[in-house]
Design a protein around this motif. Sequence first.
Motif, PDB file in Angstrom:
ATOM      1  N   ASP A 136       0.832  -1.209   0.000  1.00  0.00           N
ATOM      2  CA  ASP A 136       0.000   0.000   0.000  1.00  0.00           C
ATOM      3  C   ASP A 136       0.864   1.255   0.000  1.00  0.00           C
ATOM      4  N   ARG A 137       1.910   1.218   0.813  1.00  0.00           N
ATOM      5  CA  ARG A 137       2.784   2.390   0.912  1.00  0.00           C
ATOM      6  C   ARG A 137       3.475   2.658  -0.424  1.00  0.00           C
ATOM      7  N   GLU A 138       3.887   1.592  -1.099  1.00  0.00           N
ATOM      8  CA  GLU A 138       4.516   1.760  -2.409  1.00  0.00           C
ATOM      9  C   GLU A 138       3.529   2.359  -3.408  1.00  0.00           C
ATOM     10  N   GLY A 139       2.261   1.959  -3.305  1.00  0.00           N
ATOM     11  CA  GLY A 139       1.247   2.536  -4.182  1.00  0.00           C
ATOM     12  C   GLY A 139       1.089   4.025  -3.971  1.00  0.00           C
ATOM     13  N   TRP A 140       1.112   4.449  -2.721  1.00  0.00           N
ATOM     14  CA  TRP A 140       1.041   5.874  -2.438  1.00  0.00           C
ATOM     15  C   TRP A 140       2.285   6.590  -2.953  1.00  0.00           C
ATOM     16  N   ARG A 141       3.433   5.950  -2.882  1.00  0.00           N
ATOM     17  CA  ARG A 141       4.661   6.570  -3.386  1.00  0.00           C
ATOM     18  C   ARG A 141       4.587   6.789  -4.888  1.00  0.00           C
ATOM     19  N   ASP A 142       3.912   5.902  -5.587  1.00  0.00           N
ATOM     20  CA  ASP A 142       3.777   6.074  -7.039  1.00  0.00           C
ATOM     21  C   ASP A 142       3.167   7.427  -7.374  1.00  0.00           C
ATOM     22  N   ASP A 143       2.193   7.847  -6.565  1.00  0.00           N
ATOM     23  CA  ASP A 143       1.509   9.104  -6.829  1.00  0.00           C
ATOM     24  C   ASP A 143       2.302  10.325  -6.364  1.00  0.00           C
ATOM     25  N   HIS A 144       3.329  10.135  -5.551  1.00  0.00           N
ATOM     26  CA  HIS A 144       4.098  11.263  -5.034  1.00  0.00           C
ATOM     27  C   HIS A 144       5.516  11.314  -5.600  1.00  0.00           C
ATOM     28  N   ASP A 145       5.846  10.402  -6.494  1.00  0.00           N
ATOM     29  CA  ASP A 145       7.167  10.360  -7.110  1.00  0.00           C
ATOM     30  C   ASP A 145       6.993  10.511  -8.621  1.00  0.00           C
ATOM     31  N   PRO A 146       7.421  11.633  -9.205  1.00  0.00           N
ATOM     32  CA  PRO A 146       7.223  11.841 -10.647  1.00  0.00           C
ATOM     33  C   PRO A 146       7.821  10.734 -11.508  1.00  0.00           C
ATOM     34  N   ASP A 147       8.953  10.166 -11.081  1.00  0.00           N
ATOM     35  CA  ASP A 147       9.561   9.092 -11.870  1.00  0.00           C
ATOM     36  C   ASP A 147       8.677   7.853 -11.918  1.00  0.00           C
ATOM     37  N   ARG A 148       7.917   7.612 -10.853  1.00  0.00           N
ATOM     38  CA  ARG A 148       7.006   6.466 -10.810  1.00  0.00           C
ATOM     39  C   ARG A 148       5.677   6.790 -11.480  1.00  0.00           C
ATOM     40  N   LEU A 149       5.274   8.070 -11.401  1.00  0.00           N
ATOM     41  CA  LEU A 149       3.996   8.480 -11.976  1.00  0.00           C
ATOM     42  C   LEU A 149       4.064   8.606 -13.497  1.00  0.00           C
TER      43      LEU A 149
END
Length: 208
Positions: free
Chosen positions: A52-65
Amino acid sequence: MDGGRQYPGLDASVLDELVAEAACQDHDARAASVVVSTFRRSVEGLPFDDEDREGWRDDHDPDRLAPLLGPARAEPLPGVSRWGTDPGAFFRADKRWLNFVAARGGYEVPVLLPYLYGTWNWFGYAGRNLTPVDDAALLRRWHEQWGAELFFAAGPYLELVVDRPPLEPLAAAQAATELGAYCSDTVQDLPEAGDGMARSTMWSLWWD
């Protein structure tokens, strides 16, 4: 008017110091700090597992988004004002105000007129702990990076006209991440914002 007043009883020299702080700060670093702080508050105390935490990081990290967004656009999306062109929607025609402010740019307006929008005069937004200097940092960054200019501000409403909106996925992801950190009431779906508002010529924000 309440929306345009300066700090009550504030000495002019103190206001000058606040404006100087806003002008001299590293606005890129301060904008990044706002994004990081927003992510930490979003997950703090919640019963997330690692996935879940990694999923939230996707939305807060431009490289992941960025990989979640569509390909680069040749032209920006046309922007349409939601608030500035229809002020009668939230106050009477005889209560419209126009402020003339001596400033280096629209990004200084939150410091010079802290009661104009969002941060100080709208209870929902005040709880996010952003200061007028934070506002100035983000507005200046967006101005220098993408040509965003303050177009309309009143109460919970803010609109920016964007001359050079980001069209590449990574730049659009960066803009969406910062917009989401600044105004999660409006920007709740970051992939949608990255493919939509971030790539348009008008950014309309509203705090609930």
